[in-house]
Scaffold this motif. Structure first.
Motif, PDB file in Angstrom:
ATOM      1  N   ALA A  28       4.583  45.029  -6.805  1.00 45.78           N
ATOM      2  CA  ALA A  28       4.965  43.605  -6.923  1.00 45.78           C
ATOM      3  C   ALA A  28       3.965  42.800  -7.757  1.00 45.78           C
ATOM      4  O   ALA A  28       4.363  41.960  -8.574  1.00 45.78           O
ATOM      5  CB  ALA A  28       5.107  42.986  -5.542  1.00 45.78           C
ATOM      6  N   HIS A  29       2.658  43.067  -7.584  1.00 47.86           N
ATOM      7  CA  HIS A  29       1.631  42.253  -8.249  1.00 47.86           C
ATOM      8  C   HIS A  29       1.657  42.416  -9.766  1.00 47.86           C
ATOM      9  O   HIS A  29       1.145  41.566 -10.489  1.00 47.86           O
ATOM     10  CB  HIS A  29       0.249  42.579  -7.682  1.00 47.86           C
ATOM     11  CG  HIS A  29      -0.186  44.001  -7.933  1.00 47.86           C
ATOM     12  ND1 HIS A  29       0.517  45.092  -7.450  1.00 47.86           N
ATOM     13  CD2 HIS A  29      -1.227  44.501  -8.630  1.00 47.86           C
ATOM     14  CE1 HIS A  29      -0.092  46.203  -7.839  1.00 47.86           C
ATOM     15  NE2 HIS A  29      -1.156  45.880  -8.550  1.00 47.86           N
ATOM     16  N   ARG A  30       2.233  43.505 -10.261  1.00 49.48           N
ATOM     17  CA  ARG A  30       2.261  43.733 -11.712  1.00 49.48           C
ATOM     18  C   ARG A  30       3.704  43.806 -12.246  1.00 49.48           C
ATOM     19  O   ARG A  30       3.916  44.093 -13.413  1.00 49.48           O
ATOM     20  CB  ARG A  30       1.572  45.063 -12.055  1.00 49.48           C
ATOM     21  CG  ARG A  30       0.080  45.035 -11.876  1.00 49.48           C
ATOM     22  CD  ARG A  30      -0.579  44.407 -13.107  1.00 49.48           C
ATOM     23  NE  ARG A  30      -2.018  44.397 -13.013  1.00 49.48           N
ATOM     24  CZ  ARG A  30      -2.737  43.376 -12.585  1.00 49.48           C
ATOM     25  NH1 ARG A  30      -2.149  42.277 -12.188  1.00 49.48           N
ATOM     26  NH2 ARG A  30      -4.054  43.439 -12.557  1.00 49.48           N
ATOM     27  N   TYR A  31       4.668  43.552 -11.374  1.00 50.89           N
ATOM     28  CA  TYR A  31       6.077  43.758 -11.729  1.00 50.89           C
ATOM     29  C   TYR A  31       6.502  42.913 -12.944  1.00 50.89           C
ATOM     30  O   TYR A  31       7.069  43.430 -13.905  1.00 50.89           O
ATOM     31  CB  TYR A  31       6.963  43.469 -10.510  1.00 50.89           C
ATOM     32  CG  TYR A  31       8.429  43.604 -10.814  1.00 50.89           C
ATOM     33  CD1 TYR A  31       9.040  44.857 -10.795  1.00 50.89           C
ATOM     34  CD2 TYR A  31       9.213  42.499 -11.136  1.00 50.89           C
ATOM     35  CE1 TYR A  31      10.396  44.993 -11.104  1.00 50.89           C
ATOM     36  CE2 TYR A  31      10.557  42.630 -11.438  1.00 50.89           C
ATOM     37  CZ  TYR A  31      11.146  43.874 -11.420  1.00 50.89           C
ATOM     38  OH  TYR A  31      12.472  44.008 -11.724  1.00 50.89           O
ATOM     39  N   ASP A  32       6.202  41.613 -12.915  1.00 55.37           N
ATOM     40  CA  ASP A  32       6.658  40.732 -14.004  1.00 55.37           C
ATOM     41  C   ASP A  32       6.017  41.115 -15.327  1.00 55.37           C
ATOM     42  O   ASP A  32       6.700  41.199 -16.356  1.00 55.37           O
ATOM     43  CB  ASP A  32       6.328  39.270 -13.683  1.00 55.37           C
ATOM     44  CG  ASP A  32       7.265  38.697 -12.634  1.00 55.37           C
ATOM     45  OD1 ASP A  32       8.273  39.355 -12.303  1.00 55.37           O
ATOM     46  OD2 ASP A  32       6.983  37.593 -12.136  1.00 55.37           O
ATOM     47  N   LEU A  33       4.711  41.353 -15.284  1.00 53.89           N
ATOM     48  CA  LEU A  33       3.994  41.708 -16.511  1.00 53.89           C
ATOM     49  C   LEU A  33       4.593  42.982 -17.119  1.00 53.89           C
ATOM     50  O   LEU A  33       4.848  43.056 -18.331  1.00 53.89           O
ATOM     51  CB  LEU A  33       2.507  41.919 -16.179  1.00 53.89           C
ATOM     52  CG  LEU A  33       1.643  42.488 -17.298  1.00 53.89           C
ATOM     53  CD1 LEU A  33       1.542  41.483 -18.444  1.00 53.89           C
ATOM     54  CD2 LEU A  33       0.241  42.836 -16.788  1.00 53.89           C
ATOM     55  N   ASN A  35       7.603  44.248 -16.618  1.00 47.84           N
ATOM     56  CA  ASN A  35       8.966  43.982 -17.111  1.00 47.84           C
ATOM     57  C   ASN A  35       8.913  43.446 -18.536  1.00 47.84           C
ATOM     58  O   ASN A  35       9.660  43.881 -19.409  1.00 47.84           O
ATOM     59  CB  ASN A  35       9.650  42.926 -16.240  1.00 47.84           C
ATOM     60  CG  ASN A  35      10.594  43.537 -15.241  1.00 47.84           C
ATOM     61  OD1 ASN A  35      10.817  44.738 -15.244  1.00 47.84           O
ATOM     62  ND2 ASN A  35      11.143  42.717 -14.377  1.00 47.84           N
ATOM     63  N   ARG A  36       8.031  42.461 -18.754  1.00 44.56           N
ATOM     64  CA  ARG A  36       7.915  41.853 -20.087  1.00 44.56           C
ATOM     65  C   ARG A  36       7.473  42.901 -21.106  1.00 44.56           C
ATOM     66  O   ARG A  36       8.026  43.027 -22.178  1.00 44.56           O
ATOM     67  CB  ARG A  36       6.869  40.736 -20.143  1.00 44.56           C
ATOM     68  CG  ARG A  36       7.055  39.440 -19.380  1.00 44.56           C
ATOM     69  CD  ARG A  36       8.271  38.650 -19.625  1.00 44.56           C
ATOM     70  NE  ARG A  36       9.264  38.915 -18.614  1.00 44.56           N
ATOM     71  CZ  ARG A  36       9.267  38.418 -17.360  1.00 44.56           C
ATOM     72  NH1 ARG A  36       8.328  37.601 -16.963  1.00 44.56           N
ATOM     73  NH2 ARG A  36      10.224  38.716 -16.513  1.00 44.56           N
ATOM     74  N   LEU A  37       6.438  43.678 -20.727  1.00 43.26           N
ATOM     75  CA  LEU A  37       5.887  44.655 -21.670  1.00 43.26           C
ATOM     76  C   LEU A  37       6.898  45.759 -21.985  1.00 43.26           C
ATOM     77  O   LEU A  37       7.157  46.060 -23.141  1.00 43.26           O
ATOM     78  CB  LEU A  37       4.644  45.325 -21.060  1.00 43.26           C
ATOM     79  CG  LEU A  37       3.335  44.559 -21.166  1.00 43.26           C
ATOM     80  CD1 LEU A  37       2.240  45.306 -20.418  1.00 43.26           C
ATOM     81  CD2 LEU A  37       2.943  44.413 -22.638  1.00 43.26           C
ATOM     82  N   LEU A  38       7.474  46.347 -20.933  1.00 42.70           N
ATOM     83  CA  LEU A  38       8.325  47.529 -21.138  1.00 42.70           C
ATOM     84  C   LEU A  38       9.648  47.170 -21.812  1.00 42.70           C
ATOM     85  O   LEU A  38      10.236  47.999 -22.499  1.00 42.70           O
ATOM     86  CB  LEU A  38       8.576  48.263 -19.811  1.00 42.70           C
ATOM     87  CG  LEU A  38       7.315  48.834 -19.160  1.00 42.70           C
ATOM     88  CD1 LEU A  38       7.659  49.538 -17.845  1.00 42.70           C
ATOM     89  CD2 LEU A  38       6.588  49.807 -20.073  1.00 42.70           C
ATOM     90  N   SER A  39      10.111  45.941 -21.613  1.00 40.76           N
ATOM     91  CA  SER A  39      11.372  45.547 -22.273  1.00 40.76           C
ATOM     92  C   SER A  39      11.072  44.838 -23.598  1.00 40.76           C
ATOM     93  O   SER A  39      11.994  44.328 -24.230  1.00 40.76           O
ATOM     94  CB  SER A  39      12.178  44.615 -21.372  1.00 40.76           C
ATOM     95  OG  SER A  39      11.582  43.333 -21.340  1.00 40.76           O
TER      96      SER A  39
END
Ligand SMILES: C[S@@+](CC[C@H](N)C(=O)[O-])C[C@H]1O[C@@H](n2cnc3c(N)ncnc32)[C@H](O)[C@@H]1O
Length: 246
Positions: A28-33, A35-39
């Motif tokens: 959870a703590h790195r999920y948003d980051l 998501n942005r990077l991998l997509s």
């Protein structure tokens, strides 16, 4: 299932909802980051497209099923305006906590409420919402037919059910490049940043094993949704399915 099962590392099976929730708790703590990077930043525009296809109006009530860190809920919020309401529901408290923090930092976050709950047993009465939407979660649920039935149940007749998911590009060359990126590079980047490499191996495996666009549309029709259509995004790397309840 014992506590040991819930906290073990390693990719979960979609038949184990608590194991899925534990996995998302770990990342959870790195999920948003990630998501942005991998997509490559495209996930935001895909959610915006899904939010647009929900066809909401000011004052409406919307549900984001498997909301995670609430990105789709926050994309829906400006569409319902200050008199509307968006509820996000998810099994993972750490994901919801990140989402709550984000909502608190935005003026339209006031319309958003996040609930702990199971997508396969939604804690809402029939016909509560004008639309229900979900993004990047279908690969994780044990029973996709029931997932759609529950979304259809809580939406009023005529309201939309919107489903956004990753897929595989339809073109051969692009598909190979995409598979290399997703199977080789993405788990490496995901593992380095989150410290949970196995969980990021699960991501490409779950996309590859997922149902075809036609099969998803059929499941939505079986859940009594009508006028179901598929909108491919970026040549099928992602896609949105839209159906009407009632
Ligand atoms: C890949 S994340 C997607 C999160 C968010 N929708 C997004 O667009 O980033 C999948 C989410 O589904 C949640 N989830 C999986 N199975 C669930 C279930 N049966 N009920 C509720 N949430 C579930 C997980 O906890 C996780 O937060």
């Amino acid at each position: 299932m014992c506590m040991q099962d819930l906290t073990r590392s390693g990719p979960p099976s979609p038949q184990e909802p608590l194991s899925i929730a534990a996995m998302f708790g770990r990342i959870a703590h790195r999920y948003d980051l990630l998501n942005r990077l991998l997509s490559l930043g495209f996930d935001r525009s895909w959610r915006e497209r899904a939010a647009e296809l929900a066809a909401l109006r000011p004052g409406d009530w919307a549900l984001d099923v498997c909301t995670g860190t609430a990105d789709l809920a926050l994309a829906l919020a400006p569409r319902v305006g200050p008199t509307g309401r968006v509820i996000g529901v998810d099994l993972s408290l750490p994901m919801l906590t990140v989402g709550q923090r984000k909502a608190a930092g935005r003026s339209d976050g006031r319309q958003v409420a996040l609930h702990l709950g199971d997508a396969l047993r939604l804690p809402y009465r029939d016909g509560t919402f004008n639309a229900a939407a979900s993004s990047f979660a279908g690969r994780n649920v044990a029973d996709l037919g029931r997932f759609f039935s529950e979304m259809a149940r809580v939406v009023r007749a005529g309201g939309r059910v919107v489903f956004l998911e990753l897929g595989e590009p339809s073109r051969w060359g692009l598909r190979h490049l995409y598979r290399w990126y997703f199977h080789r590079l993405a788990p490496l980047i995901g593992g380095l940043i989150s410290g949970e490499r196995e969980d990021y191996r699960y991501l490409p495996q779950s996309v590859e094993a997922f149902a075809s666009p036609e099969a998803i549309a059929r499941l939505m029709e079986d859940a009594d949704l009508r006028d179901v259509r598929y909108v491919p995004l970026m040549r099928g790397i992602a896609g949105v399915w839209v159906g009407k309840a009632g």
